[in-house]
Design an enzyme around this catalytic site. Structure first.
Site, short mmCIF file in Angstrom:
data_model
loop_
_atom_site.label_atom_id
_atom_site.label_comp_id
_atom_site.label_asym_id
_atom_site.label_seq_id
_atom_site.Cartn_x
_atom_site.Cartn_y
_atom_site.Cartn_z
NE ARG A 2 -2.47 1.16 3.57
CZ ARG A 2 -3.20 1.05 4.68
NH1 ARG A 2 -4.49 0.79 4.59
NH2 ARG A 2 -2.64 1.17 5.87
CE LYS A 4 -2.25 4.72 6.93
NZ LYS A 4 -3.35 5.44 7.57
CD GLU A 20 -11.68 6.55 5.22
OE1 GLU A 20 -11.22 5.41 5.34
OE2 GLU A 20 -11.03 7.50 4.74
N1 PMP Z 1 -9.31 5.01 7.16
C1 PMP Z 1 -8.40 5.95 7.48
C2 PMP Z 1 -8.67 7.35 7.09
C3 PMP Z 1 -7.22 5.60 8.15
O1 PMP Z 1 -6.32 6.54 8.45
C4 PMP Z 1 -7.01 4.26 8.51
C5 PMP Z 1 -5.73 3.86 9.20
N2 PMP Z 1 -5.72 4.15 10.57
C6 PMP Z 1 -7.99 3.30 8.20
C7 PMP Z 1 -9.12 3.72 7.51
C8 PMP Z 1 -7.83 1.86 8.56
O2 PMP Z 1 -6.80 1.28 7.79
P1 PMP Z 1 -5.86 0.14 8.35
O3 PMP Z 1 -6.74 -1.01 8.69
O4 PMP Z 1 -4.93 -0.17 7.22
O5 PMP Z 1 -5.16 0.69 9.54
#
Ligand code: PMP
Length: 288
Positions: free
Chosen positions: A50, A149, A182
């Site tokens: 990622r 990200k 989200e």
């Molecule tokens: N959405 C956002 C905006 C995030 O920053 C994160 C990570 N903390 C997630 C979802 C969850 O992703 P992950 O399971 O890869 O931590």
């Protein structure tokens, strides 16, 4: 604490980046948040992939290969004598002048921090979270795809501040069309009539690594799961709701905007997913 900074492990006090770094000046960079459980890094390859995609999307060359990144991440954990930790891997555009131009930044900077994480208190895993919908909308894909990200978290930070002002620890962020995207640092799931549903990346969700673990868990547990467009109506009428993220892991949600969701307590599907997730993190992973 030892920090990995541009090829070396240095003391925390010496781990300094320039005020001319475009990561700081413009949020020009990408990052990952990763967990170490019992000496195993959870889904390291997926996180590194990622990170590579995020960097590729902003035309940022990562100074290390996948194997070198993996080695540096493991080394940083070992150097700090950690067996359980939160790892932050950051690649910035590096030092440039005061203009935006990334092509005037000759060398990206890469650092890795392995440290403790402050988790949600245990009672929230037992009793569930009460969350709110906040006015700040998720940035649309035409502006900045949520799949990147990046170091630009101001949108999520504004939402987090609003959540706090409403007395909540997490918030549902809608996209421009009013669909659920989200939370500020977590993906969102509902359970309805035996099915697990979650918004897709096209609605503004990050492709969470915990989210992809839940997709695997649902498959293993024979629980149907699909991505779908979701409005607040779907959460109001859901039987269960839970969030997922590297920091939060799998956490039940029992209220949205003061309304009870389902029976108002963590539901059976959420509990099965959470139990299965906790087992997986202990057996899966890259030994440091
Ligand atoms: N959405 C956002 C905006 C995030 O920053 C994160 C990570 N903390 C997630 C979802 C969850 O992703 P992950 O399971 O890869 O931590």
């Amino acid at each position: 604490m030892k920090i990995y900074l541009d090829g070396k492990l240095v003391d925390e006090a010496d781990a300094k980046v320039s005020v001319f770094d475009h990561g700081l000046l413009y949020g020009d960079g990408v990052f990952e948040g990763i967990r170490l459980y019992g000496g195993n890094i959870f889904r390291l390859e997926e996180h590194l992939e990622r990170l590579e995609y995020s960097a590729k999307a902003i035309l940022l060359p990562i100074p290390l290969s996948r194997a070198e990144l993996s080695k540096a991440t493991c080394e940083t954990c070992r150097a700090n004598g950690l067996t359980d930790a939160y790892i932050r891997l950051v690649v910035t555009r590096g030092v440039g002048d005061l203009g935006l131009a990334p092509w005037l930044c000759p060398k990206p900077s890469l650092f890795i921090i392995a440290s403790k994480i402050s988790l949600y208190p245990k009672e929230y895993y037992e009793n569930g979270l009460a969350i709110v919908t906040v006015p700040t909308r998720r940035i649309g894909p035409a502006a900045l795809p949520a799949t990147i990200k990046s170091l630009n978290y101001l949108n999520n930070i504004l939402a987090k501040i609003e959540a706090k002002q409403f007395g909540a620890l997490e918030a549902i962020m809608l996209n421009d069309q009013g669909y659920v995207a989200e939370c500020t640092a977590d993906n969102v799931f509902i359970v309805h009539k035996g099915e697990i549903l979650t918004p897709g990346a096209s609605q503004g969700a990050l492709k969470g690594i915990t989210r992809s673990t839940i997709i695997d868990i649902a498959h293993e547990l024979n629980i149907p799961l699909r991505e779908t467009d979701m409005t607040r109506y779907d959460i109001w009428c859901a039987d269960e709701c839970f969030l997922s993220g590297t920091g939060a892991e799998v956490i039940p949600v029992v209220k949205l905007d003061g309304r009870e969701i389902g029976a108002g307590k963590p539901g059976p599907v959420t509990q099965r997913v959470l139990a299965s997730f906790r087992k997986r993190v202990l057996i899966e992973g890259t030994r440091i």
